[in-house]
Design an enzyme around this catalytic site. Structure first.
Site, short mmCIF file in Angstrom:
data_model
loop_
_atom_site.label_atom_id
_atom_site.label_comp_id
_atom_site.label_asym_id
_atom_site.label_seq_id
_atom_site.Cartn_x
_atom_site.Cartn_y
_atom_site.Cartn_z
N LYS A 186 0.83 -1.18 0.00
CA LYS A 186 0.00 0.00 0.00
C LYS A 186 0.88 1.25 0.00
CE LYS A 186 -0.97 1.67 4.53
NZ LYS A 186 0.30 2.01 5.02
N HIS A 216 -0.57 -5.91 5.81
CA HIS A 216 0.08 -6.73 6.84
C HIS A 216 -0.85 -6.99 8.03
CE1 HIS A 216 0.99 -2.89 8.86
NE2 HIS A 216 1.26 -3.59 9.94
N ASP A 273 -3.80 6.35 5.27
CA ASP A 273 -2.74 5.48 5.81
C ASP A 273 -3.31 4.27 6.54
OD1 ASP A 273 0.02 4.91 6.46
OD2 ASP A 273 -0.42 5.53 8.50
N HIS A 278 -6.18 -1.15 6.52
CA HIS A 278 -6.25 -1.98 7.71
C HIS A 278 -7.62 -1.91 8.40
CE1 HIS A 278 -2.09 -1.89 6.88
NE2 HIS A 278 -1.77 -0.84 7.61
N LYS A 383 -0.26 1.63 22.68
CA LYS A 383 -0.50 0.82 21.50
C LYS A 383 -1.66 -0.11 21.80
CE LYS A 383 1.14 -1.32 17.64
NZ LYS A 383 1.08 -0.65 16.37
C1 BG6 Z 1 1.24 1.01 8.45
C2 BG6 Z 1 1.06 2.50 8.47
O1 BG6 Z 1 0.55 0.45 7.38
O2 BG6 Z 1 0.76 0.46 9.67
C3 BG6 Z 1 1.79 3.10 9.65
O3 BG6 Z 1 1.57 3.05 7.26
C4 BG6 Z 1 1.37 2.44 10.92
O4 BG6 Z 1 1.58 4.50 9.72
C5 BG6 Z 1 1.45 0.93 10.80
O5 BG6 Z 1 2.23 2.90 11.95
C6 BG6 Z 1 0.85 0.26 12.01
O6 BG6 Z 1 1.12 -1.10 11.94
P1 BG6 Z 1 1.22 -1.98 13.26
O7 BG6 Z 1 1.40 -3.36 12.76
O8 BG6 Z 1 2.36 -1.46 14.06
O9 BG6 Z 1 -0.09 -1.76 13.98
#
Ligand code: BG6
Length: 527
Positions: A186, A216, A273, A278, A383
């Site tokens: 992406k 991902h 983003d 996601h 997080k």
């Molecule tokens: C990415 C975004 O696809 O996913 C980022 O571009 C983001 O900005 C990230 O920080 C978050 O991924 P994860 O796996 O850390 O939740």
């Protein structure tokens, strides 16, 4: 005697240890299955961050877990005039930096690594690459199976796809080629028109079955578990609808800021983003109908139906359905952090949102009228990625004289990260003579009773691509439907005369802007 109650905590937590039935399957058997054909992965953008931080460590870890075919080659391509040894040393450095993998097998692994300098807009350069790949095939007795991984800035995607087509590298099973796959990271465009345009260019050289659009999030263990949880248990599915569910919350909160990606992020913002990809996938997995088979197209058909049923956001009264924010300075993990506008590469007057909470509705029989709150933001308190299913209150409380009208409703929480868990909250009686209610939580930790190896998200998607399995990848109709929903929202936000007023500042280390707190509290209990 252990009564299962958490004596040191609030006393409200019941931990239930579930013992998986012993099916005689060793844990490692769940790691890799099926045939893995020999192939070469060509990484464009081999001098970049994605290659060093994610791709090569993921491939090396697969190797450590016997998850790569034999033979398997990695060809790094970039503009830099590196030698093969330069590339090997840099990649070894990235493994050492990652620090969590044994380096004892690196010498054997690095024998698979090659490097080929490349000019992305030069047909001659791609002709040389073709020859280079054919020579490698001969040297290692390979059958010409290749994966082309676009780990470059997105503006190069179209050019590289065209060049691969012109060089004859996209056609399958001719001139020494075996199968040919292209992996696209992406962003898949920045709105509907650019997504369609990117796809048309990809289709000039590749067919849909050759294209792997990565998300991902789909490869995260607990996200994959959504399908198992929903469709391998009978007790949840009958109540998984508007009759029993009050609302759904999907949150992906991060403590990280924009890091060193201001150039990209300034143009993207949180909606492009995180939401276009996601968040939409998490929404689809939560809301979709059961597919008839666990098969890429059956699963993706059902997801697409969810995107198609999304009710467009009204283009008036934006803030009834969408609140945007941008982080100011604050403290994260005890450290001072800068405001978004003070980050390197960010316009000091930037109006790019780093936080959004969006309320969407799905217009279909199962979900009509039920709000789905999607939240994502950078520089938040912690997080946290989770899905909250909030059930309705009981229709009538027989305890109204003692406990009042409202009895707290059941809540199911599907934790994606950092806690990979499923927990269900329900009401019980407090021991004693009086009728006192207390909420207890049954908590399942995803890795309970499992000690085998686990594949990280990039390892899983790389392995699936090597094996030709599309289940964790976006199909083009899904991409376009997701953009069809989001493009008018982006236009509404970006062209709105009150754009600056509607971008609410929030302190880093908190739970987002003041204006979003009522909704935040519904989902996180904070705010
Ligand atoms: C990415 C975004 O696809 O996913 C980022 O571009 C983001 O900005 C990230 O920080 C978050 O991924 P994860 O796996 O850390 O939740």
């Amino acid at each position: 005697m252990d009564d299962g109650l958490d004596k040191e905590g609030s006393g409200l937590k019941t931990v239930v240890e579930s013992k998986a039935p012993d099916l005689g399957i060793p844990p490692e058997a769940c790691l890799i299955e099926g045939i893995i054909e020999p192939c070469t992965i060509v990484i464009f953008g081999a001098s970049g961050d994605l290659t060093t931080r994610k791709l090569v460590p993921a491939l090396y870890n697969l190797y450590l877990n016997n998850g790569l075919p034999n033979p398997f080659l990695i060809v790094g391509c970039a503009r830099r005039k590196w030698t093969r040894q330069d590339f090997q040393r840099r990649m070894e450095g990235s493994i050492k930096e990652a620090g969590d993998m044994s380096t004892s097998k690196w010498p054997a692994f690095e024998a698979f690594l090659y490097y080929h300098p490349l000019e992305y807009d030069s047909p001659q350069s791609f002709a040389k690459l073709t020859q280079f790949l054919r020579d490698l095939d001969r040297k290692h007795s390979m059958e010409g199976n290749r994966i082309f991984y676009l780990a470059t800035p997105p503006f190069l995607y179209k050019k590289i796809a065209q060049m691969l087509g012109q060089a004859g590298l996209s056609v399958e099973r001719v001139n020494g080629n075996g199968w040919s796959r292209i992996v696209v990271e992406k962003p898949f465009g920045r709105d509907l028109a650019t997504a369609v345009d990117l796809n048309q260019t990809l289709y000039e050289s590749f067919q849909e079955h050759q294209i792997y659009r990565i998300d991902h999030y789909l490869a995260k263990e607990t996200v994959q578990n959504m399908l198992i949880f929903r469709f391998c248990n009978t007790i949840f599915e009958p109540i998984w609808n508007r009759e029993y569910i009050d609302y759904v919350g999907i949150i992906a909160a991060e403590t990280l800021g924009v890091e060193h990606r201001a150039g990209y992020y300034e143009q993207a913002g949180v909606l492009r983003d995180m939401f276009q990809n996601h968040m939409m996938q998490l929404l689809a997995l939560t809301a979709m109908e059961p597919p008839s088979l666990f098969e890429a197209d059956r699963v993706r058909d059902e997801k697409v139906k969810v995107f198609r049923s999304l009710k467009p956001l009204p283009n008036t009264n934006q803030e009834e359905n969408l609140i945007l924010g941008q982080y100011g300075s604050g403290r994260i993990d005890g450290k001072e952090v800068s405001a978004y506008r003070d980050e390197s590469g960010v316009n000091p007057e930037s109006l790019t949102p780093t936080f959004a909470i969006m309320r969407v509705f799905i217009d279909n029989w199962r979900w009509t009228g039920i709000p789905f709150y999607m939240i994502s933001g950078k520089r938040l308190a912690r997080k946290l990625t989770q899905i909250v299913i909030q059930f309705r209150e009981v229709p009538h409380s027989m305890f109204q004289d003692i406990l009042g009208e409202h009895i707290m409703a059941n809540r199911l929480l599907l934790g994606v990260q950092p806690d990979e868990r499923i927990s269900l909250t329900f009401q019980t009686k407090n021991p004693g003579a009086m009728i006192c209610i207390r909420s207890v939580t049954m908590d399942f930790n995803y890795y309970l009773n499992y000690s085998g190896p686990v594949l990280a998200a990039y390892e899983k998607v790389l392995l699936d691509c090597i094996q030709g399995d599309h289940i964790l990848f976006w199909r083009q109709d899904g991409v376009e439907l997701s953009w069809s929903f989001l493009t008018p929202v982006l236009e509404m936000c970006e062209n709105c005369p009150e754009r600056a007023e509607q971008l609410h500042p929030y302190e880093s280390g908190g739970w987002g802007p003041e204006a979003a707190q009522a909704w935040m509290k519904l989902i996180t209990g904070n705010g």
